[in-house]
Structures are given as structure tokens and as C-alpha cells.
Design an enzyme around this catalytic site. Structure first.
Site, mmCIF file in Angstrom:
data_model
loop_
_atom_site.group_PDB
_atom_site.id
_atom_site.type_symbol
_atom_site.label_atom_id
_atom_site.label_comp_id
_atom_site.label_asym_id
_atom_site.label_seq_id
_atom_site.Cartn_x
_atom_site.Cartn_y
_atom_site.Cartn_z
ATOM 1 N N ASP A 59 91.696 65.157 89.864
ATOM 2 C CA ASP A 59 92.500 65.698 90.963
ATOM 3 C C ASP A 59 93.470 64.583 91.360
ATOM 4 O O ASP A 59 93.086 63.646 92.062
ATOM 5 C CB ASP A 59 91.595 66.074 92.142
ATOM 6 C CG ASP A 59 92.391 66.665 93.291
ATOM 7 O OD1 ASP A 59 93.334 67.426 93.035
ATOM 8 O OD2 ASP A 59 92.082 66.334 94.452
ATOM 9 N N GLU A 86 94.956 68.852 87.493
ATOM 10 C CA GLU A 86 95.646 69.870 88.272
ATOM 11 C C GLU A 86 97.157 69.635 88.199
ATOM 12 O O GLU A 86 97.605 68.494 88.202
ATOM 13 C CB GLU A 86 95.173 69.765 89.729
ATOM 14 C CG GLU A 86 95.486 70.989 90.538
ATOM 15 C CD GLU A 86 94.790 70.969 91.895
ATOM 16 O OE1 GLU A 86 93.596 71.254 91.952
ATOM 17 O OE2 GLU A 86 95.457 70.671 92.890
ATOM 18 N N ASP A 115 88.042 65.195 97.166
ATOM 19 C CA ASP A 115 88.799 65.187 95.914
ATOM 20 C C ASP A 115 87.887 65.164 94.696
ATOM 21 O O ASP A 115 88.291 65.557 93.603
ATOM 22 C CB ASP A 115 89.760 63.995 95.889
ATOM 23 C CG ASP A 115 90.762 64.081 97.024
ATOM 24 O OD1 ASP A 115 91.796 64.723 96.842
ATOM 25 O OD2 ASP A 115 90.484 63.534 98.108
#
Lengths: 159, 159
Positions: free
Chosen positions: A7, A67, A140
């Protein structure tokens, strides 16, 4: 097979390792690279590069998943996030780790079954899938496990 | 003293070296890192990192200067440019080269004397300052010399 989920962020970068064999999947570790205390961006990028290199050396993941961007953020945030993502992609490429990229929507769909799910729902599902207590992880790190799970799901259905 | 000017880009990245002693300034070389033929972004970032590392090893610049972003571009371009800039800043930091960042406006003001100058005016002035024939350089190499000149100017007036 070991998937490294990332992330990305220029201040907090979550990572999660997902181990799988056939349909069996377990979380093999996750943490947060916290560079938020370092004021200088170049120095933050250096630490991000070094810390991710260490994670790769230690765990030797076979593939990675990251991501893509949230398009609804301020343009300056997108620009800075780009800097961090560039360094993370470089680090993976330097270690010959192929990386798949997924939108927030794809990740939510894979984990919750609904592309419009909220953060709480994603975290709840990550906790149940990997049998984690709700309070174990930083935010996260949950998201990093979610993107790794999205890649696992994709790999599973492509067989 | 040697300043490395960089015009960042994820497909074409210009760099220019400016040598100065007191008020005397000469262009000590410039070129373009052209990664436009490489389709994969991660691979482009790797080549950018390697090529800039080579330039640094060969020329050993004392300081660097880099252009900040154009805010008028499409958000996807800003995001991708961020990836390249992140890798370039990392490469400079890994080599302990301090970097100053300037907006397009500051660069135009330093080179042409007018923050609203167009590209042709910037290139004409770079050619005259460094006594280059107009057709010698690629566009991004001109821009890289311009940002290096901006840094030279700043350093000169701070003395």
C-alpha cells in the site's frame, strides 16, 4: 508462493506478505514502513528504498501487488505519491519481482465482494480471511494484505 | 563547481552539466536519457536510475537542480512524472548530491528575465549564454541547462 502486497505512500507505506499453496492462504507477516518523521522527501525516498530492499532480501517474495492511485486526492498529493510509487516500483524491478497493479475498487471487490466497500469493511474481511484479531495491525498493513489477497484471487482464477 | 541540471520526464529526461568558477560559466556537457521505447514503466524507471547513476559516476557533480511540476498537465501525467522524479531524487540522494528545485517560472526568469517566456526564448538564451549553435541540442537538454543556470544564478547571488 509468496505475494508481497504494497500500500504505497510517501509517509506511511504498508506491506503484507501472503503465502499460498493451492487454495490455502496465510498471512506470513506485515508491517508499516513509517518515514513520516523525516522532513526531506529525497531522504524519505532513500529510506523507503532501503527498507523495501531489506524486506525483499529477507522474505524473497515471488511476486508483488500494488495499489494504483486514488484519483480524488489533491494534485500535489498525487504528485508526491507518484514519487514514492516510482521508488517502490524501481526497488521491485531491481529485484526482478513482477508486480501487478490494482485499483482500490478491484481490491475492495476481491476482499469484500463489493467495489464500493468502506475501509472498515475491508479491514474486517482481511481480519477474518487471515484470522487476525481486529487490533493487531496498522491501517496501511491491512490495506497491503488486501492488495496481496486481490493478486492471490486473480492468480487462483487464472489457473 | 559542477551543477547537474535535470529536466525530469518518464520518457525523456534531459540533463546538463554546468561548470563555474566565480562568474565564469560553461556548459560541460548535456544529453537526453531516452527511455521512450521501453513500454513498461518499472523498466523505464530502472534504466533512468542506471543511466543517471552513470552520469553521476562519470562527472561527479557537486550539486543538482531539478524542475518542479507543471500544474497544468493531466493528472495521470503528473502521477507518472512523479514516478520518474521520485527515482531521480533517490539516485541523487544515494550519491549524496544536494538538489535544489525550481518552478518553470523561476527558471524562465533566471534565463530570459521573464517568468512568462516561451520555450523558444529559453532555448535562444541558453544557446547564447553557453555559446551553442541553435541546432546542437535536444529540447530537454536545453531545459536541463536552463535549470542548472537557474541554480548557478541563485548560488551567485547568495554569495
Amino acid at each position: 508462493m509468496l505475494i508481497l502486497g504494497i500500500d504505497p505512500g510517501s509517509r506511511y507505506c504498508g506491506y503484507g506478505l501472503l503465502q499460498y499453496e493451492g487454495r490455502k492462504v496465510v498471512a506470513a507477516g506485515c508491517d508499516l514502513i513509517d518515514v513520516s518523521k523525516i522532513p526531506d522527501l529525497s531522504e524519505r525516498l532513500c529510506v523507503l528504498h532501503d527498507r523495501l530492499s531489506e524486506v525483499i532480501r529477507e522474505h524473497k517474495p515471488d511476486q508483488a501487488a500494488m495499489e494504483t492511485m486514488f484519483f480524488n486526492k489533491h494534485v500535489q498529493s498525487i504528485f508526491t505519491l507518484g514519487h514514492a510509487r516510482g521508488v517502490l516500483l524501481l526497488t521491485l524491478a531491481q529485484n526482478s519481482i513482477p508486480v501487478a497493479e490494482y485499483s482500490p475498487r478491484e481490491i475492495k471487490k476481491a476482499v469484500v465482494g463489493n467495489g464500493n466497500a468502506n475501509k472498515q469493511q475491508v479491514r474486517f474481511m482481511v481480519s477474518s480471511i487471515f484470522k487476525l484479531s481486529n487490533k493487531q495491525l496498522k491501517d496501511d498493513a491491512y490495506d497491503a494484505l488486501a492488495v496481496a489477497f486481490c493478486q492471490f484471487n486473480r492468480t487462483r482464477f487464472m489457473k
